[in-house]
Design an enzyme around this catalytic site. Structure first.
Site, PDB file in Angstrom:
ATOM      1  CB  CYS A 177     -55.434   5.571 -46.229  1.00 23.08           C
ATOM      2  SG  CYS A 177     -54.627   4.842 -44.779  1.00 23.08           S
ATOM      3  CG  HIS A 184     -55.536  10.009 -44.603  1.00 22.78           C
ATOM      4  ND1 HIS A 184     -56.854   9.597 -44.723  1.00 22.78           N
ATOM      5  CD2 HIS A 184     -54.848   8.970 -44.069  1.00 22.78           C
ATOM      6  CE1 HIS A 184     -56.957   8.356 -44.264  1.00 22.78           C
ATOM      7  NE2 HIS A 184     -55.761   7.948 -43.869  1.00 22.78           N
ATOM      8  CD  GLU A 194     -58.442  12.512 -46.028  1.00 26.49           C
ATOM      9  OE1 GLU A 194     -58.424  11.805 -45.002  1.00 26.49           O
ATOM     10  OE2 GLU A 194     -57.771  12.223 -47.057  1.00 26.49           O
TER      11      GLU A 194
END
Length: 245
Positions: free
Chosen positions: A115, A211, A213
């Site tokens: 990002c 993202h 994660e």
């Protein structure tokens, strides 16, 4: 015994309150980042903002670098005036992460920008950013969390080799994006509205606007860890330029 590669992850420097401590400066990062690295086979090494001059030295301890998500980069770094919606509140982090990126690129260290990290990678290579997307609803999550949308990997790119599907649903939360592409970078994924969603350069140099994660798809991180293992072996054999003396 084979040791796991060490993956550095950049962090926030901000005000926080925890346990019985009053508000004070703290180094913070979502636990999902180190968990993602650990699950993918690496050792997570957190990198708080430091003097930019120390970036090459810091990287000598690492086998790969992850530049994490966060607030907007100050537009002065790409010669632009702030948009009313730009929130550039991390000057120490801006300088530190750009220095890390320049040092990692010079050393050919495997790196992943997530990002904000992808946006910084583009600016580090001389590119610019769209400070606020016209159709931001598709890309910006809600107050309750991240949104999701589809991205299209570009055939023939590194990313398409990792994500071979024609479209991939990804967790998303951003309002800025790549405008002019930085030197030496290639676009490797788009959103349905044409927004650049991934860029890459030589070796394992990859930036994704989403993202990873926040999701369960760890293929990008697993590939970074694999590249880190190879890079460490090559550096130890003298094939790679040393990061610093």
């Amino acid at each position: 015994m084979t040791t796991r590669p060490v993956i550095g992850i950049t962090t926030h420097l901000t005000e926080a309150i925890w346990d019985s401590w009053d508000r004070q400066r703290a180094v913070l990062l979502s636990a999902r980042y180190p968990a993602m690295v650990q699950t993918s086979g690496g050792v997570a090494f957190l990198l708080p903002p430091d003097s930019p001059q120390r970036a090459p030295e810091a990287l000598t301890r690492l086998d790969a670098l992850v530049v994490s998500g966060g607030p907007d980069l100050h537009p002065a770094y790409y010669d632009a005036r702030p948009h009313p919606r730009t929130r550039a509140v991390a000057p120490e982090r801006d300088a530190w992460e750009l220095a890390l990126l320049h040092a990692a690129l010079a050393a050919r260290l495997p790196l992943l920008g997530i990002c904000r990290g992808m946006q910084l990678l583009n600016v580090a290579r001389g590119g610019t950013l769209i400070q606020h997307l016209d159709h931001v609803e598709e890309h910006l999550g809600t107050s309750q969390g991240y949104g999701r949308h589809a991205v299209r990997p570009v055939p023939g790119t590194l990313l398409a080799g990792l994500l071979p599907e024609s479209t991939v649903s990804v967790p998303t939360y951003h309002h800025q994006a790549v405008d002019r592409l930085g030197a030496g970078l290639t676009v490797s994924a788009y959103a349905e509205d044409g927004t650049v969603e991934a860029v890459e350069g030589g070796g394992f140099t990859l930036g994704v606007q989403w993202h990873p994660e926040q999701g369960e798809d760890l293929r990008v991180l697993q590939a970074l860890v694999g590249a880190a293992v190879v890079a460490r072996a090559r550096r130890r054999s003298g094939e790679l330029v040393p990061l610093a003396e």
